[in-house]
Scaffold this active site. Structure first.
Site, PDB file in Angstrom:
ATOM      1  N   ASP A   1      34.454  38.965  39.418  1.00  0.00           N
ATOM      2  CA  ASP A   1      35.331  38.845  38.233  1.00  0.00           C
ATOM      3  C   ASP A   1      34.604  39.859  37.302  1.00  0.00           C
ATOM      4  OD1 ASP A   1      36.784  37.482  36.509  1.00  0.00           O
ATOM      5  OD2 ASP A   1      34.822  36.609  35.452  1.00  0.00           O
TER       6      ASP A   1
ATOM      7  N   ASP B   1      35.270  40.124  33.272  1.00  0.00           N
ATOM      8  CA  ASP B   1      35.085  39.778  31.882  1.00  0.00           C
ATOM      9  C   ASP B   1      33.785  38.658  32.011  1.00  0.00           C
ATOM     10  OD1 ASP B   1      36.523  41.073  30.038  1.00  0.00           O
ATOM     11  OD2 ASP B   1      38.497  40.144  31.128  1.00  0.00           O
TER      12      ASP B   1
END
Ligand code: MG
Length: 242
Positions: free
Chosen positions: A26, A28
């Site tokens: 991922d 952020d």
């Protein structure tokens, strides 16, 4: 060292073995410490349109598409769905506020981990719900020679977004691997749910303000307090899952 977690995962998802070929990251809150900026711009953008979201709620909704988050708040505060026009305007306001925030720093430990993964011959894949062009452009500047464009899943690829397994299923497809040949690295509860629903061994890194239990309840198979800590344990993880 992580034999017990491995055993539980295999049993839960009905696999006989794991053969690590790719790590799905991922973005952020994992590669960039960008969540404080997202939480700030969500609370302020929503406020301008009469919707109310706390900073902690912004963390809880992380990973959802922008439109999905706006609609949930509209249902709660307005008692109806947001129109397409409202979603567009609110998301545009959020993006503008976000772009004016100070540039989010790299998450400490992220680049070191990416380099270790790559040096071990394991494929790094990016799986983000973000469509923030500035961040995506920055990715290749901040982490040179790590991610290939054809091995990136962004908001432009997905229809449903997290917590639906879709983004991670697309990631598996792009990498050409099965669920038991990958690992997911996630910081958000909905992202952990998505990774787990895609039947991938999901590592949570708790880089934000939520309690660990929220990530464990979402289905995390393993949890670290930071990317630095995950990076320190990388060799053991690799040896467990290869
Ligand atoms: Mg995240």
């Amino acid at each position: 060292m992580f034999e017990e977690e491995r055993r539980k995962y295999l049993q839960k998802h009905g696999f006989e073995a794991m053969r690590l070929k790719a790590v799905l990251f991922d973005m952020d809150g994992v590669l960039f410490d960008s969540m404080p900026n997202h939480a700030y711009s969500w609370t302020h953008a929503m406020g301008r349109f009469g919707l109310h979201i706390t900073s902690e709620e912004a963390y809880m909704h992380e990973g959802r598409t922008g439109g999905g988050t706006i609609n949930l708040l509209a249902r709660r505060d307005w008692g109806r769905d947001a129109t397409e026009e409202e979603k567009r305007m609110i998301y545009q306001t959020k993006s503008e506020l976000f772009s004016r925030c100070p540039e989010a720093p790299q998450m400490p430990g992220a680049y070191e981990l990416l380099k270790k993964v790559k040096a071990d011959g394991i494929i790094p894949v990016l799986v983000t719900g973000s469509g923030q062009l500035t961040l995506l452009e920055r990715l290749n500047r901040s982490f040179p020679d790590i991610f290939h464009k054809e091995l990136m899943v962004t908001s432009f690829d997905v229809k449903y977004g997290k917590p639906n397994p879709e983004p991670y299923l697309i990631g598996l497809q792009k990498a050409g691997i099965a669920p038991n040949e990958g690992l997911v690295v996630e910081n958000a509860p909905l992202g952990v749910q998505a990774g787990s629903a895609a039947n991938i061994f999901t590592i949570a890194v708790n880089t934000g303000p939520l309690p660990d239990q929220v990530l464990l309840d979402a289905g995390a198979d393993l949890l670290f307090p930071s990317m630095n800590s995950l990076c320190e344990h990388w060799d053991e993880i690799r040896d467990t899952f290869l």
